[in-house]
Motif scaffolding. Sequence first.
Motif, PDB file in Angstrom:
ATOM      1  N   THR A  42       0.475  -0.805   0.092  1.00 52.65           N
ATOM      2  CA  THR A  42      -0.001  -0.146   0.193  1.00 52.65           C
ATOM      3  C   THR A  42       0.440   0.638   0.112  1.00 52.65           C
ATOM      4  O   THR A  42       2.224   1.363   0.470  1.00 52.65           O
ATOM      5  CB  THR A  42      -0.782   0.379   1.032  1.00 52.65           C
ATOM      6  N   ASP A  46       1.065   1.272   5.713  1.00 52.84           N
ATOM      7  CA  ASP A  46       0.254   1.712   6.685  1.00 52.84           C
ATOM      8  C   ASP A  46       0.864   1.940   8.035  1.00 52.84           C
ATOM      9  O   ASP A  46       2.279   1.826   8.711  1.00 52.84           O
ATOM     10  CB  ASP A  46      -0.116   0.087   7.902  1.00 52.84           C
ATOM     11  N   VAL A  59      -3.220   0.732  -4.072  1.00 51.40           N
ATOM     12  CA  VAL A  59      -2.595  -1.050  -3.695  1.00 51.40           C
ATOM     13  C   VAL A  59      -2.448  -1.382  -4.978  1.00 51.40           C
ATOM     14  O   VAL A  59      -2.865  -1.809  -5.748  1.00 51.40           O
ATOM     15  CB  VAL A  59      -4.109  -1.375  -2.922  1.00 51.40           C
ATOM     16  N   VAL A  69     -11.400  -3.691  -2.572  1.00 46.38           N
ATOM     17  CA  VAL A  69     -10.054  -2.411  -1.835  1.00 46.38           C
ATOM     18  C   VAL A  69     -11.487  -1.096  -0.975  1.00 46.38           C
ATOM     19  O   VAL A  69     -12.770  -1.203  -2.257  1.00 46.38           O
ATOM     20  CB  VAL A  69      -9.159  -1.959  -3.058  1.00 46.38           C
ATOM     21  N   LEU A  71     -11.475   2.142   1.005  1.00 42.68           N
ATOM     22  CA  LEU A  71     -10.230   3.077   1.836  1.00 42.68           C
ATOM     23  C   LEU A  71     -11.742   4.385   1.935  1.00 42.68           C
ATOM     24  O   LEU A  71     -12.268   4.660   1.501  1.00 42.68           O
ATOM     25  CB  LEU A  71      -9.545   3.761   0.843  1.00 42.68           C
ATOM     26  N   TYR A 104      -7.583   1.374   4.835  1.00 40.76           N
ATOM     27  CA  TYR A 104      -7.620   0.198   4.050  1.00 40.76           C
ATOM     28  C   TYR A 104      -8.733  -0.812   4.627  1.00 40.76           C
ATOM     29  O   TYR A 104      -8.403  -1.602   6.225  1.00 40.76           O
ATOM     30  CB  TYR A 104      -5.730  -0.042   4.012  1.00 40.76           C
ATOM     31  N   LEU A 118      -6.089  -7.025   3.121  1.00 30.17           N
ATOM     32  CA  LEU A 118      -5.794  -5.765   3.670  1.00 30.17           C
ATOM     33  C   LEU A 118      -6.271  -5.093   4.527  1.00 30.17           C
ATOM     34  O   LEU A 118      -7.407  -4.888   4.904  1.00 30.17           O
ATOM     35  CB  LEU A 118      -6.545  -5.313   1.870  1.00 30.17           C
TER      36      LEU A 118
END
Length: 381
Positions: A42, A46, A59, A69, A71, A104, A118
């Motif tokens: 990513t 993180d 990603v 995914v 976000l 995420y 994820l």
Amino acid sequence: MHRTVAALLIGLALVAGCSAKVEQGTAKPVGGDNPPVAKVTTAPADGAADVPVNVPAQVTVAEGVIDEVALTNPEGTPVKGKIADDKKSWSSTEPLGYGKTYTYAGRVTGTDGRPVDLKGAFTTINPAVQVRATLFPGDNQTMGVAVPIKVEFDADVADRATVEKALTVTNSAGVQGSWAWLSSREVHYRPEKYWPANTQIHVEAKLYGVPYGGGAFGRADVTSDFTIGRHQLVKIDTPSHQLVVQRDGQTVASYPASFGKDADPNLATPNGTFVVMQKFDTWSFDNPQYGYTNVVKKWSVRFSNHGEFIHENNDNAANIGTNNTSHGCANLLEADAKAYYDSALVGDPVEVTGSITTLPPQFDWYDWQIPWSQWQSMSAL
């Protein structure tokens, strides 16, 4: 006795048979103790902090594909994004907000068939100052061929080069121009020569998230789409007592005029290439130093912030066409002033020659008083 030995031998044989079967079929569940092969990356990573808001979040997956995914911002609203056709990557498609934590979530599936979750979060930069920018001309306007493009900021810009890189101008005529910083809060764009007639111009100031230096960042993007109109200019040769209007290279009008007093450098209409800035049906003129206030004149067209206008002045009719007696303006008879007013566009050039006075380039809009080579040197790039 024989029966006991025989039974024991049979029992041992059965045990041995079972043991051999297990050894021959030894296998672990799919994947066993090995980690899944899919590798997820990513960006931002993180835990990242002070993340730029104008760079897409991404990603990517190796040895696998993306299933989904998400976000989300602190309110739980998903950020718009798109998975690539090959399902190897995802990118956000809208800017992030200042000073927010994004989370995420999602899942990928490796080439080994095993899923990988994820997870993660990052925080965007929280500027000390957000600087607002305004753009001129605005959308859907028709302007004269000398109009400058202006971006003005409500605070000083320290990192001018970075800001200038965020500014782009495209046009239907393919004309090249240059930005020039006139102050720490104002940058203009113009071509070497006047814009071609009927040119379509698109301006983008992609300033949201751009670092201005000193902890300041751009507040928002601004854009504009406008048009250059017909090619019209005014030529004033002060000794001639005539104001000449040329359109597309042809003289379309020549009006008797009275310009600024020839012998007084403080009152003479100054030499230079100026630009029509504003138009007013009526305008009140005040100059207490010379003994007048609230003198209202019709059909007033400003072409310099030094104080010069083209306007009606029937009170000076006796001198119009024969003597220069004004305080710097171009005086016309009312009918002529109205005719010129109706033909003028903001952005039209006004070229003045023959005067004893030449102004320094400091009274807006003075863009065309600066030689092209000098103008280019005023870019931050």
